[in-house]
Scaffold this active site. Structure first.
Site, PDB file in Angstrom:
ATOM      1  CE  LYS A 119      -3.993   1.927   2.615  1.00  0.00           C
ATOM      2  NZ  LYS A 119      -4.849   1.801   3.975  1.00  0.00           N
TER       3      LYS A 119
ATOM      4  CB  SER B  20      -8.131   3.966   2.655  1.00  0.00           C
ATOM      5  OG  SER B  20      -7.307   3.236   3.520  1.00  0.00           O
TER       6      SER B  20
ATOM      7  CB  SER C 142      -8.599   1.331   5.531  1.00  0.00           C
ATOM      8  OG  SER C 142      -9.446   2.379   5.262  1.00  0.00           O
TER       9      SER C 142
HETATM   10  N1  GLN Z   1     -13.364   4.849   5.892  1.00  0.00           N
HETATM   11  C1  GLN Z   1     -12.875   5.257   7.407  1.00  0.00           C
HETATM   12  C2  GLN Z   1     -12.365   6.600   6.999  1.00  0.00           C
HETATM   13  O1  GLN Z   1     -12.670   7.285   5.954  1.00  0.00           O
HETATM   14  C3  GLN Z   1     -11.790   4.282   7.533  1.00  0.00           C
HETATM   15  C4  GLN Z   1     -10.400   4.635   6.924  1.00  0.00           C
HETATM   16  C5  GLN Z   1      -9.463   3.675   7.249  1.00  0.00           C
HETATM   17  O2  GLN Z   1      -9.310   2.759   8.140  1.00  0.00           O
HETATM   18  N2  GLN Z   1      -8.064   4.342   6.711  1.00  0.00           N
HETATM   19  O3  GLN Z   1     -11.840   7.276   7.920  1.00  0.00           O
END
Ligand code: GLN
Length: 492
Positions: free
Chosen positions: A78, A158, A182
């Site tokens: 990532k 994400s 995410s």
């Molecule tokens: N969807 C959540 C956010 O936008 C979690 C994102 C994540 O886990 N990095 O904060």
């Protein structure tokens, strides 16, 4: 069978038995990336030459009998993990040209164990999102499509690039991070497995920070065992991260074979979301039935404060993000937009470098931390956070693990929910409590919805008891026998 279809465990065994070389395996993945990445946009950067060099070195090590846990296995990273000498963007314009002079601990651990890195995967900007639509490098397309409908779907976020790459067979596995879901939500949307380990299990050193008290690294892969193998390499104490846990790393892969006989599995009644697809409720019941058949006892439990988890998360996460992102000022990192004085330099750099979702989070975070509102929002959120953890502590005195759906829906179409941030935030309603409390959570692909899209079940466990989480996840995986394939994948 194509080499790209192998699980990580099978590829490892094939390399050890010299049935094929790491160079052949790596070339197969590089060809798959060349064929599919223009459509999927799962990778921001492909490091083909570096991968070939690492594969050649891996073959030499294997020939010399010096293979390690991951020697010669091609992975994707990532683009939130700093990689020495390889551009690391966090999905943001502001880090477009950032080449880290150091390697994150997690990726360094994978390299120590012999892995081959294919490249850096796409993500929501600074890991803020549930759709991968907020990346400055363009949306990622989910390799799955609805039956009879070619509309491009989101891979979740994400870690959408990592999940899409693994599902489409562009890598054996990938690193991901999970601040509110995410790892687990994109795994669910893409029909693969992914685990957010206990907070502190993996070092955060060298991972671009979003919300430091919630961020945790973990793997996504095509089987629960593959996740266990990867986590075994990624995890471990690191003195450079003061929140990293000084605990031995157990044999997670061995735990996958333990079975669930005699385990008590809790079903939190608060996880019945309004408007949840009926197939998700049905799959949940089916999953509990599978565990019962394998000898587990199913117990109803209550997590009374979990209904506040999402609202609390959207105070704590933006607060920490607004503080962490203060460092992107155009002076120390990457892109800069000049101005007449220092303030103008900061303002112009940040206005040009951050996208709308990141700006929204910085504004919310600055507001809830401001002198007049700190007690009303941030302090109160921290108190509720303690209650959310207490719910889990109470429940884990009675049960060994919890099973819930991973997300309230299957993958949605690109562009959907973009004008309604609150609808987007609801994606995380089942995943966020594990971040608020620090406990481990695994998503396992368990079935398909009416339109042929994958759905995941989530296993939550006690802090630092990933072994039970893997045992329950592997039991669900065996019973589900999930064998459906995405429309877009290597060789299809
Ligand atoms: N969807 C959540 C956010 O936008 C979690 C994102 C994540 O886990 N990095 O904060």
């Amino acid at each position: 069978m194509m080499l790209t279809d192998l699980t990580l465990a099978a590829a490892r065994d094939g390399l050890r038995a010299r049935r094929f070389s790491s160079v052949e395996l790596t070339e197969a993945f590089l060809s798959a990336i060349a064929a599919l990445n223009p459509t999927l946009n799962a990778f921001i950067t492909v490091t083909a030459e570096r991968a070939r060099d690492q594969a050649r070195a891996a073959d030499a090590a294997l020939a010399a009998g010096q293979g390690r846990a991951l020697t010669g296995l091609p992975l994707a990273i990532k683009d939130l993990f700093c990689t020495q000498g390889v551009r690391t963007t966090a999905g943001s314009r502001i880090l477009e040209h950032f080449i880290p002079p150091y390697e994150s601990t997690v990726s360094a651990n994978l390299l120590r164990d012999g892995a081959v890195f294919l490249g850096k995967t796409n993500l929501d900007e600074f890991a803020m999102g549930s759709s991968n639509m907020t990346s400055a490098f363009g949306a990622v397309t989910n390799p799955w499509t609805r039956r009879g409908d070619n509309a491009a779907l989101v891979p979740g976020g994400s870690s959408g690039g990592s999940a899409a790459a693994v599902a489409a067979r562009l890598a054996l596995g990938a690193t991901a991070t999970d601040t509110g879901g995410s790892i687990r939500q994109p795994a669910s949307f893409c029909g693969i497995a992914g685990i957010k380990p206990t907070y502190g299990r993996c070092s955060r050193w060298g991972i671009v920070a979003f919300a430091s008290s919630l961020d945790q690294a973990g793997p996504v892969a095509r089987s629960v065992e593959d996740c266990a193998i990867l986590l075994g390499s990624m995890a471990g104490h690191d003195p450079r991260d003061s929140t990293s846990a000084d605990r031995p790393v157990p044999d997670f892969a061995a735990a996958c074979a333990r079975g669930v006989k005699g385990l008590r599995i809790g079903v939190p009644r608060q996880y019945r979301a309004d408007g949840m697809a009926p197939e998700i409720e049905a799959l949940w019941q089916q999953g509990l039935g599978w565990l019962r058949e394998q000898g587990a006892e199913i117990v109803d439990v209550s997590l009374p404060h979990s209904k506040y988890a999402l609202a609390t998360y959207y105070i704590v996460a933006p607060a920490e993000a607004s503080s962490n992102l203060a460092r992107y000022d155009g002076v120390r990192f990457s892109s800069r937009t000049e101005g007449d004085d220092l303030d103008a330099l900061y303002e112009n750099t940040r206005a040009a470098g951050f996208g709308p979702e990141v700006k929204r989070r910085v504004l919310i975070g600055t507001y809830v931390l401001s002198a007049g509102y700190y007690d009303a929002y941030y302090l109160r959120a921290q108190k509720i956070r303690a209650l959310i953890l207490k719910d889990f502590t109470d429940v884990f005195a009675r049960v060994d693990a919890l099973v819930t759906p991973t997300a309230p829906s299957a993958a949605f179409a690109q562009g959907e929910k973009m004008s309604d941030p609150v609808a987007m935030y609801l994606n995380d309603v089942f995943t966020v409590p594990a971040n608020m409390s620090g406990i481990p959570g695994l998503s396992v692909p368990a079935g398909l919805d009416a339109r042929g899209l994958p759905l995941g079940l989530q296993v939550l466990g006690r802090p630092f008891d990933e072994e039970t989480v893997f045992a329950v996840g592997a039991a669900l995986e065996r019973a589900a026998g999930f064998a459906a394939l995405p429309a877009m994948r290597a060789g299809a």
